[in-house]
Design an enzyme around this catalytic site. Structure first.
Site, PDB file in Angstrom:
ATOM      1  N   GLU A 169       0.848  -1.199   0.000  1.00 57.87           N
ATOM      2  CA  GLU A 169       0.000   0.000   0.000  1.00 57.87           C
ATOM      3  C   GLU A 169       0.878   1.242   0.000  1.00 57.87           C
ATOM      4  OE1 GLU A 169      -3.553   1.891   2.838  1.00 57.87           O
ATOM      5  OE2 GLU A 169      -3.006  -0.230   3.006  1.00 57.87           O
TER       6      GLU A 169
ATOM      7  N   GLU B  83      -3.103  10.451   2.847  1.00 56.67           N
ATOM      8  CA  GLU B  83      -4.317  10.690   3.623  1.00 56.67           C
ATOM      9  C   GLU B  83      -4.313  12.155   4.040  1.00 56.67           C
ATOM     10  OE1 GLU B  83      -4.685   7.957   6.869  1.00 56.67           O
ATOM     11  OE2 GLU B  83      -4.899   6.222   5.562  1.00 56.67           O
TER      12      GLU B  83
ATOM     13  N   ASP C 165       0.218   5.351   0.508  1.00 56.98           N
ATOM     14  CA  ASP C 165      -0.868   6.188   1.026  1.00 56.98           C
ATOM     15  C   ASP C 165      -0.605   7.678   0.982  1.00 56.98           C
ATOM     16  OD1 ASP C 165      -2.466   4.100   1.859  1.00 56.98           O
ATOM     17  OD2 ASP C 165      -1.782   4.141   3.927  1.00 56.98           O
TER      18      ASP C 165
END
Length: 285
Positions: free
Chosen positions: A100, A104, A102
């Site tokens: 993953e 955010e 990311d």
């Protein structure tokens, strides 16, 4: 603000204006996967919005899987009091030992800055957080958030300015995501138990619905389909992204961002890692 900071911000604005956006079509590129109508594709696929209210958030995923790529998305984040909300934009593989990458965006009270939270997971293990504030208001206009993922490194950029690099250091025993195809996802959801000041500031539902806006999704990528990549092993062009490294100017811009806008770096959190920081931190900026 110091004169050098003003000059650097001017250079970043110029760099952003010089970028060319390859506008995709959301009808062709993504599926809205949850939210019961709170995710909407608008203007014949040119725009997309995700919304959050007290009942539910919403989310999307790319129709295609990728094994390496350069992905750009223009986002305009929730304006005003966005405390407690989290808008995400990330790549992820399925399964229990997933990879993953990311972005955010942690909301905040009106007038306080957003926190940009980044992380890299390999085979289900993350704990590689770096967090930043921004040198602009991400709610006033669209800005381009990019993930470059190739066999050499992962590069997080905003409006063409690198903010974080995670290099392939398998020679040191550090896992690097290179074998598991990933989809692009984006979600908007409530996380007021942790998102804003560690959960001290809760979501003000009188401000709902909260809406994040999207346009110009571009994926220059090796598409993974039926167990094979669209990029052959002998292919070296791919727009240059598959072998792209940072030049000295990009390295200087990243250093400037990290010096002035980084607010958390796992590589310097010695209380969290009393036995020593992870191996990749010896050369991770």
């Amino acid at each position: 603000m110091a004169p050098s900071s003003k000059i650097m911000i001017s250079l970043l604005v110029l760099a952003a204006s010089a970028m060319v956006a390859f506008a995709g079509n959301f009808n062709q590129d993504v599926d809205i996967t949850w939210g019961d109508g709170r995710g909407k594709i608008l203007n014949n696929g040119e725009l997309l919005s995700l919304s959050l209210d007290k009942t539910s958030g919403s989310g999307l995923q790319s129709k295609q899987e990728y094994l390496f790529g350069k992905l750009d998305m223009q986002l305009k984040l929730i304006p005003g009091n966005s405390a407690g909300t989290v808008t995400t934009y990330y790549l992820k593989s399925p399964g229990t030992t997933w990879d993953e990458i990311d972005f955010e965006f942690l909301g905040n009270l009106s007038g306080d800055p957003y926190t940009v939270h980044t992380n890299v997971f390999t085979q289900g293990k993350g704990n590689r957080e770096q967090q930043f504030h921004l040198w602009f208001d991400p709610t006033n206009d669209f800005h381009t958030y990019s993930i470059l993922w190739n066999p050499q490194h992962i590069l997080f950029s905003i409006d063409g300015t690198p903010i974080r690099e995670f290099r392939n250091q398998e020679s040191k025993g550090v896992l690097f995501p290179k074998n598991q195809p990933m989809r692009m996802y984006s979600t908007l959801w409530n996380a007021d138990d942790w998102a804003t000041r560690g959960g001290l500031v809760k979501t003000d539902w009188s401000q709902a619905p909260f809406t994040a806006s999207y346009k110009s999704y571009s994926a220059e990528a090796c598409v993974w389909s039926s167990g094979a990549s669209s990029c052959s092993s002998s292919q070296t062009s791919n727009g240059g992204w598959l072998t792209q490294e940072m030049d000295s100017a990009s390295q200087e811009r990243m250093k400037w961002v990290q010096k002035n806008y980084m607010i958390y770096n796992y590589c310097t959190d010695f209380k969290r890692f009393p036995q020593g920081v992870p191996a990749e931190c010896s050369t991770t900026a």
